[in-house]
Motif scaffolding. Structure first.
Motif, mmCIF file in Angstrom:
data_model
loop_
_atom_site.group_PDB
_atom_site.id
_atom_site.type_symbol
_atom_site.label_atom_id
_atom_site.label_comp_id
_atom_site.label_asym_id
_atom_site.label_seq_id
_atom_site.Cartn_x
_atom_site.Cartn_y
_atom_site.Cartn_z
ATOM 1 N N SER A 146 0.848 -1.193 0.000
ATOM 2 C CA SER A 146 0.000 0.000 0.000
ATOM 3 C C SER A 146 0.883 1.244 0.000
ATOM 4 C CB SER A 146 -1.010 0.008 1.143
ATOM 5 O OG SER A 146 -0.438 -0.382 2.338
ATOM 6 N N ASP A 147 2.146 1.107 0.420
ATOM 7 C CA ASP A 147 3.080 2.237 0.329
ATOM 8 C C ASP A 147 3.101 2.824 -1.079
ATOM 9 O OD1 ASP A 147 3.958 2.206 2.913
ATOM 10 O OD2 ASP A 147 5.818 1.121 2.496
ATOM 11 N N ALA A 204 -4.795 7.011 8.958
ATOM 12 C CA ALA A 204 -4.666 5.563 9.159
ATOM 13 C C ALA A 204 -5.687 5.178 10.216
ATOM 14 C CB ALA A 204 -3.264 5.209 9.631
ATOM 15 N N ASP A 211 -6.429 4.828 5.242
ATOM 16 C CA ASP A 211 -5.438 3.751 5.178
ATOM 17 C C ASP A 211 -5.861 2.694 6.210
ATOM 18 O OD1 ASP A 211 -3.263 2.100 5.657
ATOM 19 O OD2 ASP A 211 -1.796 3.726 5.714
ATOM 20 N N TYR A 266 -4.693 -2.245 8.867
ATOM 21 C CA TYR A 266 -4.917 -3.197 9.973
ATOM 22 C C TYR A 266 -6.398 -3.517 10.168
ATOM 23 C CZ TYR A 266 -0.101 -1.961 10.853
ATOM 24 O OH TYR A 266 1.243 -1.766 10.701
#
Ligand SMILES: Cc1ncc(COP(=O)(O)O)c(C=O)c1O
Length: 364
Positions: free
Chosen positions: A90-91, A158, A189, A192
């Motif tokens: 995803s970076d 995130a 983002d 997780y």
């Protein structure tokens, strides 16, 4: 024209602080690597088999559209494959979004302890990062909205956040979106997301589907245990997918990664097993570390942010050195401005119990 003695990068590039990855620990020695939120479960056997089978065809370019992988993701989540764009982690997607939507003179907002790839992506696009302070290690919607100006083009959030492990309930994410001008892209983002067991959490699929300025990014590096392959995906409105498909490399996902990712998506039993493990050991680690007198920020991810006392003998750096000497590699948080804390990934049973035993000895 100024003459330089060697090629010069664009203004601002040398102001970027390079990302500091988790250490790997000494080679050869038995170590528990708890520094990069990797999965103690490894990858699904189905994914590994697909990866190995792809090794027979290394002379061929991969399918540049990663069709197999995008359809596997689309059918798992009930999405349209056209709205999915894959990245080398995803970076890569975060970087592509920044490069496509930001330039000099623009601003992009992220929160105080937000993932450090955001300022790197923002600065490397020539734009200005704007930091919104957090409250109790949690992104603060009002603080983010208060920093929106006529120059704001993007907001990175995130959810849950790394390294704090905290999350915003979906009502707050909606409130954030509602307060942003339509021309500002909100990047959710959700690296997780699979670990979160809270009724008020959503990764963002519905918000992407029902608006035109939200993108959700996901990764195969965490619960799927495929970090080495570098694989992530973004769910985007069609106009954003179109932009990403113009700027991405034509073959940005390798053939083995496409094969392994598609097989991993299909093996949801494996994912369930990894979630169940995390549920048990996240709780256990948080409780046991708190019992040792350490402050643990409540986490919904596969890691905990642990705050150490200030005195020299028992501070975070001393703890890190002690753990490392005993085979436990964790993450220092200095780059996030959290010198008093360490981030520790949930590991195998052996690693978790060993780590707590080691910190018990350290604290006494
Ligand atoms: C919040 C967050 N986003 C994105 C990433 C990047 O993951 P990858 O590039 O491996 O998909 C990470 C990895 O640590 C992360 O913690």
């Amino acid at each position: 024209m100024t003459l330089h003695s060697r090629p010069q990068p664009r203004p601002g590039i040398l102001d970027i602080s390079p990302y500091v990855p988790g250490k790997s620990g000494p080679k050869g020695a038995k170590i528990h690597k708890l520094s990069s939120n990797e999965s103690p479960f490894g990858a699904s056997a189905m994914a590994v088999a697909a990866y190995k089978a792809a090794g027979d065809r290394l002379e061929l370019y991969p399918d540049g559209s990663a069709t197999l992988l995008r359809s596997a993701i689309a059918s798992r989540y009930g999405l349209m494959a056209e709205n999915i764009v894959c990245g080398a982690g995803s970076d890569e997607l975060l970087q592509m979004l920044a490069h496509a939507y930001l330039g000099p003179g623009d601003e992009a907002i992220y929160s105080q302890y937000g993932f450090l790839v955001y300022p790197i992506a923002i600065q490397s696009s020539g734009a200005t990062p704007v930091v919104a302070p957090e409250t109790d290690y949690l992104a603060d919607v009002d603080a983010i909205l208060a920093r929106v100006t006529g120059k704001t083009r993007m907001v990175f959030l995130a959810n849950p956040n790394n390294p704090t492990g905290r999350y915003l309930p979906f009502s707050e994410v909606r409130r954030l979106h509602a307060g942003l001008p339509a021309g500002v892209l909100l990047v959710l983002d959700a690296a997780y997301a699979e670990y979160v067991r809270r009724n008020d959490y959503e990764a963002g699929i519905e918000l992407v589907a029902t608006t035109s300025n939200v993108v959700m990014t996901r990764t195969f590096s965490k619960i799927y245990g495929l970090a080495a392959l570098r694989l992530g995906w973004a769910y985007c409105p069609a106009h954003v997918a179109d932009v990403l498909n113009r700027v991405r490399g034509p073959f940005n996902i390798s053939g083995p990664a496409i094969a392994a990712g598609a097989a991993a998506m299909a093996d949801q039993d494996f994912v369930e097993g990894a979630i169940a493990h995390n549920d048990v050991w996240l709780d256990w680690l948080s409780t046991e570390l708190t019992r040792l007198g350490l402050e643990v920020t409540p986490s919904v991810g596969n890691f905990v942010l642990v705050h150490f006392p200030a005195d020299e003998a028992r501070n975070a750096h001393a703890a890190d050195s002690y753990l490392q000497a005993h085979g436990f590699v964790v993450r220092r948080m200095d780059a996030y401005g959290l010198r008093g804390a360490l981030r520790i990934s949930v590991g195998s049973q052996e690693a978790n119990q060993g780590l707590v035993g080691c910190l018990k000895a350290f604290m006494s």
